[in-house]
Design a protein around this motif. Structure first.
Motif, PDB file in Angstrom:
ATOM      1  N   SER A  37       0.853   3.985  -2.964  1.00  0.00           N
ATOM      2  CA  SER A  37       0.584   5.395  -2.662  1.00  0.00           C
ATOM      3  C   SER A  37       1.651   6.291  -3.281  1.00  0.00           C
ATOM      4  CB  SER A  37       0.548   5.599  -1.142  1.00  0.00           C
ATOM      5  OG  SER A  37      -0.488   4.846  -0.561  1.00  0.00           O
ATOM      6  N   ASN A  84      -3.237   3.742   5.142  1.00  0.00           N
ATOM      7  CA  ASN A  84      -3.410   2.922   3.944  1.00  0.00           C
ATOM      8  C   ASN A  84      -4.881   2.765   3.600  1.00  0.00           C
ATOM      9  OD1 ASN A  84      -0.643   2.532   4.132  1.00  0.00           O
ATOM     10  ND2 ASN A  84      -0.858   0.576   5.215  1.00  0.00           N
ATOM     11  N   ARG A  85      -5.106   2.298   2.391  1.00  0.00           N
ATOM     12  CA  ARG A  85      -6.465   1.874   2.022  1.00  0.00           C
ATOM     13  C   ARG A  85      -6.773   0.550   2.706  1.00  0.00           C
ATOM     14  NH1 ARG A  85      -6.841   1.402  -4.222  1.00  0.00           N
ATOM     15  NH2 ARG A  85      -4.759   0.520  -3.874  1.00  0.00           N
ATOM     16  N   SER A 123       0.829  -1.212   0.000  1.00  0.00           N
ATOM     17  CA  SER A 123       0.000   0.000   0.000  1.00  0.00           C
ATOM     18  C   SER A 123       0.859   1.256   0.000  1.00  0.00           C
ATOM     19  CB  SER A 123      -0.927   0.000   1.226  1.00  0.00           C
ATOM     20  OG  SER A 123      -1.847  -1.068   1.155  1.00  0.00           O
ATOM     21  N   LYS A 161     -11.640   2.046  -4.502  1.00  0.00           N
ATOM     22  CA  LYS A 161     -11.312   3.406  -4.083  1.00  0.00           C
ATOM     23  C   LYS A 161      -9.955   3.777  -4.660  1.00  0.00           C
ATOM     24  CE  LYS A 161     -10.870   6.298   0.051  1.00  0.00           C
ATOM     25  NZ  LYS A 161     -10.950   6.324   1.524  1.00  0.00           N
ATOM     26  N   ALA A 221      -7.729   8.128  -1.558  1.00  0.00           N
ATOM     27  CA  ALA A 221      -7.187   7.654  -0.291  1.00  0.00           C
ATOM     28  C   ALA A 221      -6.205   8.659   0.289  1.00  0.00           C
ATOM     29  CB  ALA A 221      -6.502   6.297  -0.489  1.00  0.00           C
ATOM     30  N   ASP A 262     -11.802  -0.700   1.059  1.00  0.00           N
ATOM     31  CA  ASP A 262     -11.562   0.365   0.082  1.00  0.00           C
ATOM     32  C   ASP A 262     -11.081  -0.211  -1.243  1.00  0.00           C
ATOM     33  OD1 ASP A 262     -12.257   2.256   1.966  1.00  0.00           O
ATOM     34  OD2 ASP A 262     -10.182   2.579   2.632  1.00  0.00           O
ATOM     35  N   ASP A 301      -3.006   1.610  -8.534  1.00  0.00           N
ATOM     36  CA  ASP A 301      -3.208   0.242  -8.061  1.00  0.00           C
ATOM     37  C   ASP A 301      -2.463  -0.688  -9.016  1.00  0.00           C
ATOM     38  OD1 ASP A 301      -4.297  -1.152  -6.085  1.00  0.00           O
ATOM     39  OD2 ASP A 301      -6.393  -0.916  -6.661  1.00  0.00           O
TER      40      ASP A 301
END
Length: 684
Positions: free
Chosen positions: A44, A245-246, A40, A255, A260, A250, A49
């Motif tokens: 970020s 983190n997601r 994650s 998401k 996020a 999420d 993703d």
């Protein structure tokens, strides 16, 4: 300084082309336990993703992730060149120039490439996956995502999975040019953080460790991470940064990472308002970028030195492999000539590669002559193997049936020849030792002086065979000459040798002086012309004549009867008395001393001659002959048209090794140019 990170990325690309990791480039190694939030954090930083997810060990190969910041215009240019639309895209090293604008395809390719090398049984591999992400939304970074630390194998994982992962992590974070990003979840005890523990093993001072505390929003009610974020729990020199983190929900709800990050900022402002500006994903990204730039700047001098040293080494290696053969005749003649020259130079002590661990070549031959052979001769006792009985027996045998008035010369010659003969064995051993060293020089030249021969194993074997054969032919000739040197000394015992004559004169003077001293010590009442105890009958009944001796024997003590002919018993005159230890008479003692001194004196003269003549014979008949005839012998045996193709056939892997060395040298030269550009642009 912002341009330093693209420079490192360029260096990484250079070395990726040759698949080498001999240069440890500055990078950020991400370490953490399973499910600590490593993936994650990386997503970020990328803003997409893109990493595989699941339970257990998901990251099973190191992922070297290069983030490259591009302007939006570069995205349009990429679209024009490749027909792919988008401002963000990825490229894998193993797929060459293929563009991945869809990040779900990147995730799938990571999974496929992981299974291709590591299999599907959750095993791990240390062979990295190289991925570059181009985006206007990232800062320039180079990160390495490593497998999560685990304790217990699950499913069909190897039983030593913990050890494998630990060794893989230590391999990357032990690189002194790396920054360690230790990821720990906020809902666990910081004091038991496995990431910080393993980081401290290789970085005990914490000079290159940055801690990241994830899952700030998942802490138990009534608790917070204030103490941890302020460094009160575990102090880390590069600092601690908290992120949110997601959650799995999420992720399931699709998401986006940007949403996020926005929610993360709101959470920090609400929960940790005083620390909000020093935490969060954006602050982490900027901090990593700054730390990596400064770290690169500090590492560049050593990196430049390392690259230059390696370039010189690979240049030498490539030179030893030589160029592909074009003119076989010239190449063969050149190699033969060079080997012969190096062989001779090794003997003469003028070789380019001088051995420092042990004596070799001419120095070892000199040691054999003057140390090994010389000391062996000096250890030979001139009178070794002789005792008094041997000397007396030789004297008696040399006189025959007649009593001797003087020491017979024949006995001296018999005994001295026996002693001189003992010098032959160490002399032949000297030849053998020199022959062995001449044989060792062949291997020395092959290993150090003429590495080109390693390209042509058949030529190397042929040269070794020719030189060995030449040495083998010269060995019996040299042995025969050394044997003759000893035989020459045995053929004529020169008692007129000046040194021997001087020794005899001194010895005679000593003996005469001793005789006069003994005469002075005799009692004055005893006439010197008659033996003590002579009666009035003089020689008729005295003990000095044979009648007196018989009479004395006749009147001897009981038990001596069998030896007396007057008892009527026969005497066996063929019985030879067995020598036994007894006290020698003065005459016998004197004769033995004379012979011993003569033998020793003459033996030392011969030993000196042998010690001087054997090395000369070995040098002339073996060493110098091989030196003088080696070139012509090699040319005569090998320089034949029918043998050229066979002798100059390279070993199977030589062409491959030459190509790898050339590629590596080219990569190092490019890397050197990149660093030189840094100096010119004053980035360093």
């Amino acid at each position: 300084m912002e341009a330093l990170i693209p420079v490192i990325n360029k260096l990484q690309d250079v070395f990726n082309t040759v698949g080498a990791d001999i240069i440890q480039l500055p990078q950020i190694a991400v370490v953490g336990t399973q499910s600590s939030g490593k993936s994650s954090v990386l997503e970020s930083l990328v803003g997409k993703d893109m990493l595989p997810r699941g339970t257990g060990v998901v990251t099973r190969r190191p992922l070297i992730l290069q983030l490259v910041h591009v302007d939006p215009g570069d995205g349009r240019k990429m679209k024009d060149e490749n027909g792919v639309e988008g401002d963000e895209w990825g490229k894998f090293l193993h797929t060459k120039n293929k563009i991945y604008p869809d990040f779900s395809e990147i995730r799938q390719e990571i999974e496929n490439e992981t299974e291709r090398i590591s299999g599907i049984n959750k095993g791990i591999s240390d062979e990295p996956i190289h991925l570059k992400i181009f985006s206007p939304n990232v800062v320039n970074l180079t990160l390495v995502d490593l497998p999560g630390i685990t304790k217990v194998p699950v499913g069909d994982q190897p039983q030593d999975i913990e050890v494998q992962i630990r060794e893989l992590i230590l391999k990357h974070i032990s690189n002194p040019n790396s920054i360690i990003l230790a990821v720990t979840a906020a809902n666990t005890d910081m004091a038991t953080s496995e990431a910080l523990k393993v980081a401290r093993e290789v970085d005990p001072d914490g000079r290159r460790t940055l801690a990241v505390v994830t899952k700030l929003d998942l802490m138990d009610a009534g608790t917070d991470a204030m103490d941890a974020l302020l460094g009160r729990v575990i102090p880390v020199k590069l600092g601690l940064i908290g992120v949110v983190n997601r959650s799995q929900l999420d992720i399931n709800n699709k998401k986006s990472v940007s949403d996020a990050i926005r929610d993360e900022h709101a959470f920090l402002q609400k929960k940790y308002p005083s620390l909000a500006n020093r935490n969060g994903t954006k602050y982490l990204s900027r901090t990593l970028n700054r730390l990596l730039m400064h770290h690169i700047r500090d590492c560049l001098p050593e990196l430049k030195t390392r690259i230059n040293v390696l370039a010189a080494q690979y240049q030498s290696l490539l030179s030893s492999y030589g160029q592909p053969v074009e003119d076989q005749n010239a190449t063969l003649l050149q190699l033969i000539t060079k080997f012969a020259a190096e062989y001779c130079h090794t003997i003469e002590g003028t070789a380019k590669y001088i051995e420092t661990a042990e004596l070799c070549g001419g120095a070892r031959i000199c040691y054999i002559f003057h140390e090994t052979f010389g000391r062996t001769l000096e250890s030979v006792d001139p009178l070794g193997g002789l005792n008094t009985i041997d000397i007396l027996t030789a004297i008696r045998n040399a006189t025959g049936p007649r009593p001797s008035l003087f020491v017979p010369e024949v006995s001296f010659e018999l005994l001295v020849k026996k002693q001189v003969k003992r010098l032959e064995e160490p002399s032949l051993r000297c030849v053998e030792l020199v022959h062995e060293e001449m044989q060792r020089i062949i291997q020395h030249c092959s290993n150090y002086s003429t590495q080109e021969l390693l390209r042509f194993p058949k030529l190397h074997d042929a040269i070794v065979e020719v030189v060995t054969s030449l040495l083998r032919k010269r060995l019996p000739i040299t042995n025969e000459m050394v044997h003759n040197l000893v035989a020459i000394e045995l053929a004529y015992i020169n008692t007129k040798h000046p040194d021997f004559a001087d020794a005899c004169g001194v010895m005679n003077n000593n003996i005469e002086e001793s005789r006069r001293n003994r005469m002075r010590e005799l009692p004055a009442a005893v006439p010197r012309d008659k033996p003590p105890g002579a009666g009035p009958q003089g020689d008729q009944e005295g003990t000095g004549n044979w009648r007196g001796m018989l009479k004395k024997g006749d009147e001897g003590a009981p038990g001596s009867g069998p030896a007396s002919p007057h008892k009527g018993l026969a005497v066996n005159l063929l019985d030879v008395p067995v020598p036994v230890a007894r006290k020698l008479s003065s005459r016998e003692q004197r004769d033995c001393e004379v012979i011993e001194r003569l033998i020793k004196s003459y033996f030392l003269i011969v030993r000196k001659n042998i010690q001087d003549s054997v090395p000369k014979a070995v040098m002339h008949f073996l060493v110098n002959h091989v030196k003088d005839s080696l070139q012509s012998e090699l040319v005569g045996q090998l320089y034949k048209s029918g043998l050229l193709n066979d002798l100059l056939t390279e070993s199977e892997d030589m062409a491959q090794r030459r190509k790898e060395a050339a590629d590596m040298l080219e990569a190092l030269q490019k890397a050197s140019q990149v660093i030189a550009e840094i100096r010119e642009t004053h980035l360093w």
